[in-house]
Design an enzyme around this catalytic site. Structure first.
Site, short mmCIF file in Angstrom:
data_model
loop_
_atom_site.label_atom_id
_atom_site.label_comp_id
_atom_site.label_asym_id
_atom_site.label_seq_id
_atom_site.Cartn_x
_atom_site.Cartn_y
_atom_site.Cartn_z
N GLU A 259 18.33 -32.89 -3.71
CA GLU A 259 19.69 -33.44 -3.80
C GLU A 259 20.70 -32.49 -3.18
O GLU A 259 21.70 -32.12 -3.79
CB GLU A 259 20.07 -33.76 -5.25
N ASP A 260 20.42 -32.06 -1.97
CA ASP A 260 21.37 -31.26 -1.19
C ASP A 260 21.61 -29.86 -1.72
O ASP A 260 22.53 -29.19 -1.26
CB ASP A 260 22.72 -31.96 -1.06
N ALA A 261 20.84 -29.43 -2.69
CA ALA A 261 21.03 -28.04 -3.14
C ALA A 261 20.53 -27.11 -2.05
O ALA A 261 19.67 -27.47 -1.24
CB ALA A 261 20.27 -27.80 -4.43
N GLY B 250 26.68 -29.00 -0.49
CA GLY B 250 25.58 -28.78 -1.39
C GLY B 250 25.90 -27.63 -2.32
O GLY B 250 26.76 -26.80 -2.01
N ARG C 87 21.99 -39.11 6.66
CA ARG C 87 23.37 -38.73 7.01
C ARG C 87 23.62 -38.83 8.50
O ARG C 87 24.76 -38.95 8.93
CB ARG C 87 23.66 -37.31 6.56
#
Lengths: 1182, 315
Positions: free
Chosen positions: A799-801, A956, A988
């Site tokens: 999740e974009d971390a 993120g 994206r």
């Protein structure tokens, strides 16, 4: 071609990034001139005459003269230099006379604004903006007037009389920073890159936002709320504003106006305007059969009402005048001076209805024609809905800038000032015998104007009853989160449209926005599409005199409307010529007229912002000189050669300083084109052989784009390769670029802001753009070039971390400082007592401050010392307050040294801890003799949960911080700073980020920064080849080794530098938890919110879960025991709550029992009691 | 063994199929620290060592690398007492900059419990002035005299100082001053990057370039030779392509990228052959870092062995 050689060629000819001589030259900006001696004169001439390949070089030249926020500064200057004088010179304002004494008068002869200064203890001295920011002053200049007035019998004249102070816009013509060199600005503690365009009021920086409105004095054909076709005009003149509408209902035409209570049949109105003959009206309006049906029905209606003559019509209209004075007229009372109804109607028609069309001596001819024109437009649109105007079309919009808003405010304040003066005069002059001659000079109170300005700008409330204006939120505090946010703030436009309405029309991207407003820079959420930003080169016009244009147009062969009849006006092939919405006359050759006017404009005979627009659909030629239109510069294309008029020689001369940008305008090589005129143009992108001209071919092109990147705003300039990204990503980046921690200006350490985020080691981006050079982003950067590996690592990157390298962090990656202001004043109270500073307890003058505890670091003077560490609730300023601040005390003024008379009210540090004192300022403001500001500084490393983003809307949070040894490494031993999960890419579609990485990497290995300018040439292929040359993979993918196992990772890893921004959202500011803590007084429940150390709410939905699960014990524990449990005593007999010993209702304590319930419940019962509702508690054993 | 294809590196055997080679067979060859074509200052050469480790497992090589980065002890500034700082640079940032300065102190010379003190005292007079790492001066401290009375003489032999004298720490305007005292202790890179003795300690796995001479000859061979940025290939008299110097290969995969090159060249990574490159920050000679890393590794192995024995004994 390899990028290096490409780059070198570029650098030589360019002197990019120098916006104005007042700016510091960036490292790449030292102009090196290409040795031209190698060329023969003939070759040189050929090169000179060739189309300019590097048209974009006009941009820095243009911005050199324009600055980034010229729209604001121009508007303000126009107000101060022109508009203000007009207001004071206007008939209503220029003279004050007394009703009691006919000899008395005060006449204003001139008005002008001085330079910013401040009064301090009767000494007036010049202030700098920085001093105002620090000392909470207002950066304002005096308004002076020259007056002529009577005192007694004599007539006196006084020059330079101050009537108040007006806040000064930074960098305006009145500002002290105007035209200062870098060294001088530094001396004034001002950032040389700061664009100005804002105000400093009471120490805070305020921007007057650009307001978007429908244009005034223009006919707009629309469908009103009742779906009736309607032609409406909002007339706006200096004297009055009104709205007139012509609409069709049941095939009949009516006029609607806000000073007439009923809608009047159009024939009655026209008859009242001296057009008594139906035939004439019919001729004047129509011809075609499609319209005649409406006219017949309307004529019939007038006839049925028995209105045939002008007098009848006036009498009829007179019945419906709002706020009529004629209605008060009675035959019995001969002294009554009220006008006749018909006369009043005549006045209303002359002045109020279509107020912007002048009527002299009640000659209604022009106005009647105007009205008939509206009727015709309306009827045509009724027959053919495609003729309806688009309300969202930007040609129909006007932008209201600081100058216009301040002008309204000033007019209002000046009138108030005059009324006040007049009142004073009347009060004194009405007295029968005066001791001395009345001297009006003694009654000039400056506060009305001074405070009026300060109030309006600092609150943002423009409430001017005189102009029926009630607006809130006109000004905003300038956002100083980063340099970009400040610049972005200055180009922002707000719409008057309500945010709550869920309509898409005004929010949608409008085609006419092209080149004027940025298509990307708009917020997400409720104000999406309503708040917009200007594009890079957009200029907003100021009002211009239309008299010369009017004469010119008539001399160019336009047939004057006064000489024509209705038939001619609407005849086939006749074009109506309109100037600022007013009908001037007719022409048969609109194109010729337009061409002539444009030629004159290019020759400098007309204002450069005058626009000429031929509307073929409506057969009009619209000429506009009014203010608030958006326009932008374009290169004119030479009709003969089909090439842009700007050639290489012009660029060379600009570069060599032999030519200034304004000369390009004067020579007609470049011109301003507004939204309407854009419709008559064909704009090509390039006239260079071999380059695509874009949609228009050079044969048909009339204009040439300076550079395609100018359709975007300044803030999108931050995005490299924006034209390769999915559009919303650019929008996201526009929002995030404003939150990036970095440099906010060269004077950042001199500033004292409430909250300031600064980065310790910001980088210039490896991939930059022309726009960034224009704003000198390299000198005020926000972000760092992080080495990024795009790979999956550890699972803490979902999740974009992102994963951060611990050693990078320790070496200073993304380290930032948080500066926070704590301010206090030492007040003087009504009884002459004063706050005071007290030494910390047990302190002695010679001993150093305490090293720990509450008073750690506080010196003997009661103020904390610079450099000392502060902890939570530690004292910063040990202020004490008098216990008695209201009564006059026996001890008299200046007393209060006894300890009993003061109570401590110290200024304490509230942050989470471990900050240091950065600086302390002790000064005085306008109102308080002592203000003390303490700035604390906190240095923050990266923490789990801190937010980062690249420049492509890819945000993120930090998911894991990994030791360097565990990180993957390349064959060269390079370890990434950031690992980003590749799942961020497919959905994206931020291709720009991939390109940025390749170009950054090539830039890093070859030592040359790359450009990622919007719509420019694509350097990726060249960059890839550079990578190969330096032994890297063509695609930017590396073979890496896992730091944990030591084996080759079974995938090629996309690896290289990407510019990352650290965003201001940090865990340290948000982290919150509590076990026990404060409770609210009323309900005894835990307080709410982090700032009050509040509890974490177990809300309805959570409660529902627990109920559903059947966890009753937990429910009781959460909702009562851990919250507001209360032990109540209940009388079993009557069911009332009682005190512990006795029920007041039953007058006995015999039946008492105790009960646990939430305090809020007990409170509810008691409140119900107080309202005479008696809830009874009936208890029983279970 | 990995075959590096254009799409990804592929493991050719299962993870455990490779036979573990005994430590006895490990071979170490020292090679020149730089390629012939690199231009490097003499001084920098002293800071770098390159060697090849053969016949061993990635685990051993990686352990060595990891230990060099994170577990070889050095001396670095641990705490700073800031007495005065009126410069533009905030205390915390200055402290960080000072702490990152590598010190030429061998941690083995530091006695147990001993701390080294450096002082920086500078007042700017006259012209604006820069503060460099050379301004950090070793200053035996009174607080140490009880435990180490001979500190001054003891350390005079070793001359503790920053490795590089010209690291810019701060800039001063006339009248500004900095006065700080830095306490230096022995530490490891795993605690903070400042204690890491190496700038880079890394290895790359030996490339192997196989040429399919049947395909790669003639013009194609020329093209591939041209494509390689690292001059790995040469053309034989027969016109066939030959990989003369696979060590130079950086795995850029230019020779396999284009479609027409398909099937000509195969790239491999030989997983038991590691080319190490160690660059010291200067506090210790690079070879010494390798030596100490091996000692740390040995100590770990011994400790493990002892632990295993004790487990055996108890069970």
């Amino acid at each position: 071609m390899a990028p290096e050689s490409l780059e070198i060629e570029e650098e030589k000819g360019a002197d990019v990034g120098q916006v104005g001589e007042r700016l510091l030259p960036g490292p790449a900006d030292i102009p090196q001139q290409k040795p031209s001696s190698g060329l023969t004169p003939r070759e040189r001439a050929a090169v000179d005459e060739a189309p300019a390949r590097n048209k974009w070089k006009l941009l820095p030249e243009f911005l050199k003269v324009r600055g980034l926020v010229k729209q604001h500064i121009d508007s303000y200057n126009h107000f101060v230099e022109v508009e203000m004088k007009k207001i004071v010179a206007s008939k209503m304002n220029r003279e004050i006379r007394s009703d009691n004494n006919h000899h008395f008068f005060l006449r204003y002869e001139d008005v002008y604004v001085g330079t910013p200064e401040v009064d301090q203890n009767l000494i007036t001295y010049k202030v700098t903006p920085q001093e105002c920011r620090l000392r909470d002053l207002t950066y304002a200049a005096p308004i002076y007037v020259d007056v002529c007035f009577t005192r007694g019998r004599g007539v006196f004249r006084k020059r330079k009389l101050q009537i108040g102070r007006i806040p000064v816009m930074l960098q305006s013509s009145r500002c002290r920073l105007r035209g200062k060199s870098v060294a001088e600005l530094e001396k004034l503690k001002e950032c040389p890159y700061d664009p100005g365009g804002y105000f400093v009021v009471k120490g805070s920086e305020k921007v007057i936002l650009i307001q978007e409105q429908l244009s005034k004095n223009r006919i707009i054909i629309e469908q009103d709320s009742k779906k009736q076709t309607c032609a409406s005009v909002t007339s706006s003149t200096h004297e009055r504003k009104s709205r007139t509408a012509v609409y069709i209902k049941n095939n009949r035409i009516y006029l609607k106006h806000n000073s007439i209570s009923a809608d009047i049949p159009i024939f009655i109105v026209l008859k009242a305007m001296d057009c008594e003959s139906e035939l004439l009206i019919n001729y004047a309006i129509s011809g075609t059969s499609g319209i005649r049906q409406f006219l017949i029905a309307s004529a019939e209606e007038a006839a049925r009402a028995g209105i045939f003559t002008r007098d009848q019509a006036l009498e009829f209209i007179g019945q419906y005048i709002k706020h009529s004075r004629a209605a008060k007229r009675s035959a019995d009372d001969p002294t009554n001076t009220a006008p006749l109804r018909a006369d009043e109607a005549k006045d209303v028609l002359a002045l109020m209805v279509l107020g912007h069309v002048p009527v002299n001596n009640y000659d209604f001819r022009d106005k009647a024609f105007y009205l008939m024109y509206m009727v015709r437009q309306c009827c045509q649109a009724e027959a053919d809905p495609s003729l309806l105007d688009d309300k969202d079309y930007y040609g129909n919009k006007r932008l209201e800038l600081a100058g216009q808003l301040l002008a309204l405010l000033f007019e209002d304040l000046f009138k108030r000032f005059n009324t006040e003066l007049k009142l004073q005069a009347e009060r004194v002059l009405s007295k029968a015998n005066q001791a001395d001659a009345f001297d009006i000079m003694k009654h000039m109170s400056q506060n009305i104007i001074t405070n009026g300005f300060v109030q309006a700008i600092s609150t943002g409330n423009w409430s001017l009853k005189r102009f029926k204006m009630e607006r809130a939120g006109v000004t905003q505090q300038l956002s100083r989160l980063s340099f970009m946010s400040a610049i972005g703030h200055m180009t922002r436009i707000t719409s008057q449209f309500e945010k709550t309405r869920k309509v898409s029309g005004p929010r949608a991207l409008q085609p006419s926005q092209w080149g004027m407003l940025c298509p990307s820079d708009t917020p997400e959420g409720e104000s999406c599409g309503l708040v917009k930003n200007l594009a890079l080169l957009t200029h907003v016009t100021s009002d211009e005199e239309d008299g010369p244009v009017r004469q010119l147009v008539l001399r160019l062969g336009v047939e004057d409307i006064k000489l024509l009849g209705g038939e001619e006006i609407f005849s086939e092939g006749a074009y109506v010529v309109m100037l600022n919405g007013e009908i001037l006359g007719l022409t048969a050759e609109p194109e010729v007229l337009a061409e002539q006017l444009r030629k004159l404009r290019r020759a400098g005979r007309l204002g450069e912002y005058v626009s000429v627009f031929v509307n073929r659909d409506k057969a009009t030629v619209q000429i506009a000189t009014d203010g608030g239109r958006m326009c932008r510069p374009l290169i004119v294309v030479d009709k003969a050669t089909h090439r842009g008029k700007v050639r290489n020689k012009h660029l060379r001369m600009l570069r060599e300083g032999k030519m200034a940008f304004h000369q390009l305008l004067e020579q007609g090589l470049i011109e301003y084109v507004d939204v309407n005129e854009s419709n008559n143009t064909m704009v090509a992108l390039s006239d260079v052989e071999g380059e695509s001209a874009g949609g228009a071919t050079m044969q048909e092109a009339t204009h040439l784009e300076i550079d395609p990147l100018t359709i975007l705003g300044i803030v999108v300039g931050l995005v490299p390769f924006p034209h390769h990204n999915q559009s919303p990503r650019n929008t996201y980046q526009c929002a995030m670029g404003k939150q990036a921690v970095g440099t906010i200006g060269m004077n950042q350490l001199e500033r004292i802001d409430t909250l300031l985020y600064l980065m310790c080691y910001p980088h210039k981006p490896l991939v930059h753009s022309r726009t960034l050079e224009l704003v000198n982003f390299d000198c005020v950067p926000a972000g760092q070039n992080a080495i990024v590996a795009v790979m999956s690592y550890s699972g803490y990157d979902i999740e974009d971390a992102i994963i951060i390298n611990k050693s990078s962090m320790e070496r200073g990656f993304a380290r930032c400082m948080v500066m926070r202001k704590y301010a206090t004043q030492l007040k003087t109270y009504a009884n002459n007592t004063m706050d005071r500073l007290a030494p910390p307890p047990f302190a002695t003058p010679d001993a150093p401050p305490a090293a720990a505890g509450k008073f750690c670091g506080v010196g003997y003077d009661g103020v904390i010392e610079i450099g000392s560490r502060v902890e939570k609730n530690g004292v910063l300023v040990n202020r004490e307050m008098p216990t008695n601040t209201s009564d006059l005390m026996v001890t008299g003024p200046g007393m209060g040294h006894g300890s009993g008379e003061f109570k401590p009210s110290a200024l304490c540090y509230k942050g989470p801890g471990d900050a240091r004192v950065d600086k302390v300022m002790i000064s005085s403001s306008e109102f308080e003799s002592h203000i003390i500001k303490v700035v604390t500084r906190e240095v923050r490393m990266i923490e789990l949960g801190d937010k980062f983003s690249s420049r492509h809307g890819q945000k993120g949070v930090v998911g894991l911080i990994v030791p360097q040894v565990d990180m993957p490494f390349t064959d060269q031993g390079i370890v990434p700073d950031i690992i980003m999960n590749p799942h961020g890419f497919p959905s994206r579609m931020t291709v720009g980020k991939l390109m940025e990485l390749i170009c950054s990497k090539a830039g890093a290995v070859s030592g040359v920064r790359q450009y990622g300018t919007a719509f420019a040439e694509n350097p990726v292929k060249a960059c890839s080849e550079t990578l190969v040359k330096h032994g890297h993979s063509y695609h930017g993918k590396e073979v890496v080794t896992d730091g944990i196992t030591g084996e080759t990772v079974e995938a090629h890893i996309f690896f290289g530098p990407v510019y990352y921004q650290r965003l201001k959202h940090m865990v340290a500011d948000k982290m919150h938890a509590r076990a026990r803590g404060p409770r609210a007084v009323l309900t005894r429940q835990p307080t709410e919110g982090r700032s009050r150390d509040g509890g974490l709410r177990l809300g309805e939905m959570e409660r529902d879960c627990l109920i559903g699960y059947g966890a009753s014990g937990l429910l009781i524990e959460r909702l009562m025991i851990s919250s507001d449990i209360f032990e109540a005593n209940v009388c079993l007999k009557c069911g009332f709550m009682a005190n512990p010993v006795r029920c007041q209702n039953c007058r006995t304590g015999a039946h008492l029992t105790s009960l646990s319930l939430p305090y809020a419940c007990k409170l509810l019962f008691q409140e119900l009691h107080s309202m005479n509702i008696i809830p009874k508690l009936t208890l029983q054993d279970l | 063994m990995f075959r590096v294809d254009d799409d990804a590196p592929h493991r050719l055997f299962g993870r455990h199929e490779q036979e573990f080679k005994g430590l006895d067979e490990v071979r170490v060859d020292f090679v020149p620290p730089f390629d012939e074509d690199e231009l490097v200052a003499e001084e920098e050469k002293k800071l770098r060592v390159r060697f090849e480790l053969r016949n061993t497992d990635p685990a051993i090589a990686n352990a060595l690398r990891r230990i060099m980065i994170a577990e070889v002890e050095t001396v670095a500034v641990d705490q700073i007492g800031m007495m005065q700082n009126t410069s533009i640079i905030p205390d915390e940032v200055l402290v960080h900059r000072v702490a990152m300065v590598p010190l030429a102190v061998d941690p083995r010379h530091v006695r147990k419990g001993e701390a080294l003190f450096f002082e920086l005292t500078i007042t700017c007079k006259g012209k604006p002035q820069n503060v460099y790492s050379r301004d950090l001066l070793f200053q035996p401290d009174e607080s140490q005299t009880a435990a180490f009375p001979d500190q001054k003489e003891y350390w005079s032999k070793f001359n503790p100082r920053p490795v590089h004298s010209d690291i810019l720490l701060a800039k001063l305007l006339p009248g500004q001053q900095i006065h700080l005292r830095a306490v230096c202790t022995v530490g490891k890179g795993q605690d903070h990057a400042k204690w890491s003795p190496v700038a880079t300690a890394t290895y790359r796995i030996m490339p192997k370039v196989d040429v399919n001479t049947a395909r790669a000859n003639g013009e194609l061979a020329q093209a591939i030779k041209q494509a390689c940025p690292r001059d790995v290939f040469d053309i034989e008299d027969s016109g066939a392509l030959v990989a003369t110097d696979p060590r130079r290969c950086t795995m850029c995969r230019e020779c396999v990228r284009l479609d027409e090159f398909k099937g000509c060249v195969e790239l491999y990574r030989v997983s038991d052959h590691f080319i190490f490159s160690v660059e010291s920050v200067g506090s210790l000679p690079p070879l010494e870092i390798v030596r100490r890393a091996i000692l740390v590794l040995k100590a770990k192995a011994v400790a493990w062995k002892r632990h295993l024995h004790s487990l055996q004994a108890t069970s």
